[in-house]
Design a protein around this motif. Structure first.
Motif, PDB file in Angstrom:
ATOM      1  N   PHE A 181       0.827  -1.205   0.000  1.00 15.36           N
ATOM      2  CA  PHE A 181       0.000   0.000   0.000  1.00 15.36           C
ATOM      3  C   PHE A 181       0.863   1.257   0.000  1.00 15.36           C
ATOM      4  O   PHE A 181       0.619   2.203  -0.756  1.00 15.36           O
ATOM      5  N   SER A 182       1.899   1.281   0.839  1.00 11.04           N
ATOM      6  CA  SER A 182       2.739   2.466   0.961  1.00 11.04           C
ATOM      7  C   SER A 182       3.474   2.760  -0.341  1.00 11.04           C
ATOM      8  O   SER A 182       3.529   3.913  -0.797  1.00 11.04           O
ATOM      9  N   ALA A 183       4.036   1.722  -0.960  1.00  7.44           N
ATOM     10  CA  ALA A 183       4.753   1.918  -2.219  1.00  7.44           C
ATOM     11  C   ALA A 183       3.810   2.405  -3.317  1.00  7.44           C
ATOM     12  O   ALA A 183       4.140   3.316  -4.090  1.00  7.44           O
ATOM     13  N   PHE A 184       2.625   1.810  -3.385  1.00  2.83           N
ATOM     14  CA  PHE A 184       1.650   2.218  -4.398  1.00  2.83           C
ATOM     15  C   PHE A 184       1.210   3.659  -4.180  1.00  2.83           C
ATOM     16  O   PHE A 184       1.222   4.485  -5.098  1.00  2.83           O
ATOM     17  N   ALA A 519      -9.784   3.348   1.051  1.00  6.79           N
ATOM     18  CA  ALA A 519      -8.668   2.863   0.228  1.00  6.79           C
ATOM     19  C   ALA A 519      -7.434   3.749   0.316  1.00  6.79           C
ATOM     20  O   ALA A 519      -6.365   3.359  -0.155  1.00  6.79           O
ATOM     21  N   ARG A 520      -7.562   4.939   0.917  1.00  8.16           N
ATOM     22  CA  ARG A 520      -6.420   5.855   0.947  1.00  8.16           C
ATOM     23  C   ARG A 520      -5.896   6.124   2.360  1.00  8.16           C
ATOM     24  O   ARG A 520      -4.968   6.923   2.525  1.00  8.16           O
ATOM     25  N   TYR A 525      -3.658   0.260   8.104  1.00  5.64           N
ATOM     26  CA  TYR A 525      -2.691  -0.837   8.037  1.00  5.64           C
ATOM     27  C   TYR A 525      -1.957  -1.046   9.375  1.00  5.64           C
ATOM     28  O   TYR A 525      -1.135  -1.941   9.502  1.00  5.64           O
ATOM     29  N   THR A 526      -2.291  -0.216  10.348  1.00  5.53           N
ATOM     30  CA  THR A 526      -1.918  -0.453  11.748  1.00  5.53           C
ATOM     31  C   THR A 526      -3.230  -0.592  12.494  1.00  5.53           C
ATOM     32  O   THR A 526      -3.803   0.391  12.966  1.00  5.53           O
ATOM     33  N   PRO A 527      -3.775  -1.817  12.565  1.00  4.38           N
ATOM     34  CA  PRO A 527      -5.136  -2.001  13.062  1.00  4.38           C
ATOM     35  C   PRO A 527      -5.388  -1.379  14.435  1.00  4.38           C
ATOM     36  O   PRO A 527      -4.549  -1.460  15.336  1.00  4.38           O
TER      37      PRO A 527
END
Length: 608
Positions: A181-184, A519-520, A525-527
């Protein structure tokens, strides 16, 4: 240097074109890449040597101490390596060399976790009585008394050495969704330019998006909003698969560690009762009318038949618009926080003069803002200053984090210096609360006061209502994944849209694009991280109110809190300042402050 909100003037420079005076100085971590690489190679050998300590912890008090202190020594060096590699990467995420550095550190983290995976299980093979006797016999071991007790508290969730080793090896795979996610989001995602107020084609990026949404020209706001989410629409299935993988890894680790849910697992590290999370949602739902009242006022003051999601950030004042240079922002922040004492302001000066802050956006720079550092470095702030009021508040916010770290690192040993997530947002939002009070107090014009009230309410909405909305989405999407086993982009979006409608109420048009907002959001991603913004803000309101009221001893108590690290449970640290987050009062009182400011703004804008 004036980098205000005139979008036509914003041109993203390459990193090497940036003025070094406004770039952070990473030399407190490592003086050069060569020093970093040498230290990394030396640490890799020490990690492998550490494996030989497995099975020795029961031999004696000194043997137990040697393992714990040895792990601290390795972790301390690794922290500096990891921060250096990450921040080099974050300043230009298209730089292949530093992508490699960051990747190596993620791999080293997994190796370290594997090499040290025997520690907790072996502690639990000792009984508490034996550990007590060890501490009596060997004084240096007493440093680790709290850590040892915490291990016994979590005993049922710590597995055998073999299983812990497997989970450690799985950790690198588990971090993949976040990395993808971070790279995208930061390196690969590209947006179509926006036609600004003067008909110029201006780049749209994470850093300029909110600036466009603050435009007085509604066409600009709408265009930016639609073009921004159009890109996420194109990639929604990939993003849903990535997000779904992150939900599954959280559920996997919670299940293997015998927690009833990923929520319970996430909160247990700080010994936070799940009831604190649930009470936050309940308190917000009970105070929804205040939010609906504000949305209705925004609709009225903007003079629109329909209020859309792209109308959320624009100022309600028609004529008042303030912009700041970075140097002006520094002076305002220092004056606003002077109430915290000369020593606090001196530390702010130190940070600004020694280039703790990476100020402006450049091509490939990580979006957003954060404060980070290692125990052996000073803290660092990453941001994208663009001259608006939000940038001033971001500076105050992130320096709050930084000084929290400074006080903690200079008071606690490495073992207890890193504070828990639950209290991580208190110092930063306390700074914001003090800043808004200072600005309101010194506002000379009615339009300025309306502008500031609007800004405060928007900050409150964003930090308490919005983050609680995120928290509710997280709770429900994790539950949905647990029930259904798989999720589609449309299914996630449908749930998100329904929650968005509930939080913004009947006077807001929840545009279909906002269904993709999930989605943004990198924090997902850190629940179960984001709820702490809301609890932290509530605690900060309580503490800042005490400071401004001149409560005897509160500044000293607050600095004691800042210096506490993780030497106490987060709930107990806040009690030093007289704030008890196991009770509903701090959240309720904060929401009452929000309602009172809505009422004040209604009165100020009622005049013809």
């Amino acid at each position: 240097m004036d980098e205000g909100r005139n979008m036509a003037e914003i041109k993203l420079k390459k990193r090497e074109e940036m003025d070094p005076a406004y770039c952070w100085d990473l030399s407190s971590l490592f003086g050069s890449d060569e020093e970093f690489e040498k230290t990394e190679q030396e640490l890799a050998k020490k990690i492998e040597a550490f494996r030989a300590k497995q099975g020795t912890m029961k031999e004696s008090a000194k043997a137990l101490y040697d393992v714990l202190s040895g792990l601290d020594d390795i972790s301390r060096v690794f922290s500096s390596l990891y921060v250096y590699a990450s921040q080099k990467y974050h300043q230009d995420m298209g730089n292949q060399k530093y992508q490699g550095y960051a990747g190596k550190m993620d791999s080293m983290m997994a190796v370290l976790a594997d090499a040290s995976s025997f520690v907790e299980p072996e502690i639990l093979e000792l009984d508490e009585e034996t550990v007590t006797e060890f501490e009596k016999a060997y004084e240096p071991l007493r440093l680790y008394d709290r850590i040892l007790k915490e291990n016994f508290r979590k005993k049922e969730h710590i597995l055998s050495p073999e299983m812990e080793a497997v989970l450690a090896k799985a950790g690198e795979m588990a971090s993949s969704p976040d990395q993808i996610f971070s790279a995208f989001s930061n390196a690969d995602l590209r947006f179509q330019p926006v036609t600004d107020e003067e008909e110029n084609q201006v780049p749209l990026s994470h850093g300029t998006f909110v600036g466009f949404l603050q435009s007085k020209d509604r066409r600009v706001r709408k265009e930016a909003f639609e073009k921004y989410y159009a890109e996420y629409e194109k990639h929604k299935n990939m993003l849903a698969a990535t997000f779904g993988a992150n939900l599954k890894q959280a559920a996997f680790f919670a299940d293997v560690r015998k927690y009833p849910s990923a929520l319970a697992a996430s909160l247990d590290g700080g010994n936070i009762p799940v009831s604190v999370y649930d009470k936050l949602l309940e308190a917000i739902h009970a105070k929804m009318p205040a939010m609906y009242r504000y949305v209705a006022l925004r609709k009225k003051l903007l003079g629109v038949d329909e209020l859309h999601m792209y109308d959320v950030y624009v100022s309600l004042t028609k004529e008042y618009e303030q912009k700041y240079t970075y140097e002006q922002a520094i002076e305002i922040v220092k004056k606003a926080l002077a109430v915290l004492g000369d020593d606090y302001v001196a530390l702010l000066d130190k940070g600004f003069s020694e280039r703790w802050v990476d100020v402006y956006e450049n091509e490939g720079k990580k979006s957003g803002a954060y404060s980070w550092g290692s125990y052996d470095s000073h803290p660092y702030v990453l941001m994208s200053f663009n001259g608006n009021i939000d940038s001033v508040f971001t500076l105050a916010h992130e320096m709050g984090h930084s000084l929290h770290s400074w006080y903690s690192n200079h008071t606690q040993p490495f073992t207890y210096a890193e504070y828990r997530l639950f209290v991580a947002e208190v110092a930063s939002t306390c700074n914001e609360a003090l800043l808004i009070r200072y600005l309101l107090k010194h506002a000379k014009e009615k339009e300025e006061k309306i502008f500031l009230l609007n800004y405060f309410l928007d900050q409150f909405k964003g930090t308490v209502f919005r983050q609680t909305m995120f928290a509710e989405f997280e709770k429900r999407i994790h539950e949905k994944m647990a029930e259904e086993g798989t999720l589609t982009a449309d299914g996630i979006s449908e749930l998100y849209l329904s929650i968005n409608k509930e939080y913004f109420g009947p006077d807001m048009i929840s545009d279909p694009q906002i269904a993709l907002e999930w989605a943004r959001i990198p924090h997902f991603y850190t629940p179960f991280y984001v709820y702490q913004y809301a609890t932290g803000f509530s605690a900060a309101i309580a503490i800042s109110s005490k400071i401004l009221a001149g409560e005897p001893g509160i500044v000293e108590k607050y600095k004691q809190f800042l210096s506490g690290g993780c030497s106490m449970d987060p709930i107990d640290l806040l009690k030093i300042c007289g704030v008890d987050m196991t009770k509903p009062e701090p959240v309720e009182e904060a929401l009452d402050v929000f309602a009172s400011y809505v009422e004040e703004l209604e009165k100020l804008t009622a005049e013809a």
